[in-house]
Design an enzyme around this catalytic site. Sequence first.
Site, mmCIF file in Angstrom:
data_model
loop_
_atom_site.group_PDB
_atom_site.id
_atom_site.type_symbol
_atom_site.label_atom_id
_atom_site.label_comp_id
_atom_site.label_asym_id
_atom_site.label_seq_id
_atom_site.Cartn_x
_atom_site.Cartn_y
_atom_site.Cartn_z
ATOM 1 N N CYS A 44 0.861 -1.181 0.000
ATOM 2 C CA CYS A 44 0.000 0.000 0.000
ATOM 3 C C CYS A 44 0.897 1.229 0.000
ATOM 4 C CB CYS A 44 -0.914 -0.002 1.219
ATOM 5 S SG CYS A 44 -1.942 1.484 1.345
ATOM 6 N N GLU A 64 -10.322 -0.152 -5.092
ATOM 7 C CA GLU A 64 -9.283 -0.978 -4.498
ATOM 8 C C GLU A 64 -9.802 -2.359 -4.152
ATOM 9 O OE1 GLU A 64 -6.219 0.316 -1.881
ATOM 10 O OE2 GLU A 64 -6.980 2.376 -1.891
ATOM 11 N N GLY A 99 -1.669 2.408 -6.868
ATOM 12 C CA GLY A 99 -2.462 2.668 -8.066
ATOM 13 C C GLY A 99 -1.945 3.863 -8.829
ATOM 14 N N CYS A 134 -5.020 5.946 -3.924
ATOM 15 C CA CYS A 134 -4.297 4.677 -3.864
ATOM 16 C C CYS A 134 -2.876 4.944 -4.350
ATOM 17 C CB CYS A 134 -4.971 3.621 -4.738
ATOM 18 S SG CYS A 134 -4.076 2.046 -4.796
ATOM 19 N N HIS A 171 -2.658 -4.293 -10.614
ATOM 20 C CA HIS A 171 -3.463 -3.148 -11.032
ATOM 21 C C HIS A 171 -3.858 -3.285 -12.498
ATOM 22 C CE1 HIS A 171 -2.813 -0.592 -7.476
ATOM 23 N NE2 HIS A 171 -1.677 -1.256 -7.397
#
Length: 285
Positions: A74, A220, A232, A229, A171
Amino acid sequence: MKNLAFTKMHGTGNDFVMLDGVRRPVRVTPALARALCDRRFGVGADQVLVLEKSAVADFRMRIYNADGSQVEMCGNGIRCLALFARERGHTRQTSFTVETLGGVKRPTVQGTRVRVDMGEPVLDAARIPTRAVGRVLERPLSKTLGAAARTVLGRAGRTLTGTAVSMGNPHFVIFVDEAPNVPLVAWGPAIERDGFFPRRANVEFVTVENPDRAVVRVWERGSGATLACGTGACAVGVAGVLTGRLHRRVTLSLPGGALEVEWAPDNHVYLNGPAAFVFDGVWRS
């Protein structure tokens, strides 16, 4: 655990319950993660983060989604964890290493902002992972997703394309005309759980304003629609370069704020953004 001390933090609106496993070992179950993240009956968060000692780095970060699932990495979370580790006296260093399931990362604390060396992007389809071979680069959704997801996307699924990137977690980046108007709560979970992604996927919808700036909406994996994110944003930066839409250094606008991403000449992706404390509390169960 009857009395569990926690700290609420956020990075560009992506919010976390931070648990200090350095001073006291913490056991997080899926049920506890779901309870803590519940926005009506719990603390409320996108994820639970645990700071721990590590045998291979300065610290370790464990990450639990709002649905209780454990995930690899993360980007917004590691910025908050780095600020937490420094401000709570676990290190005097401004730059240190953090072990994650997505590899060892290096955040550098710069006041209330944190720059993170996120490592090299993974573009090999099998390693992301997806069901494809080689690279998934602007692949038509009509030839990628299963029947259920195609039904949800309808006509748009016949015109949109996606690019798959891993930044320690999977992703799928989709460039669209108007990212803020995408029906995120319908399209997001349909793509996330499609069989093309063996471990599910985070989904980014992106509108390019110019080669230096883009607008991003995120769904997410395991947490749903979030305000930002970090991994992301990094995936968007990489996909934008690969498809000729973005420069290697970009500012990405998400509902929770702006993040800066650079895909540098050393092939590492660097993420820069804020981290903030919200409040401290005690969870009584």
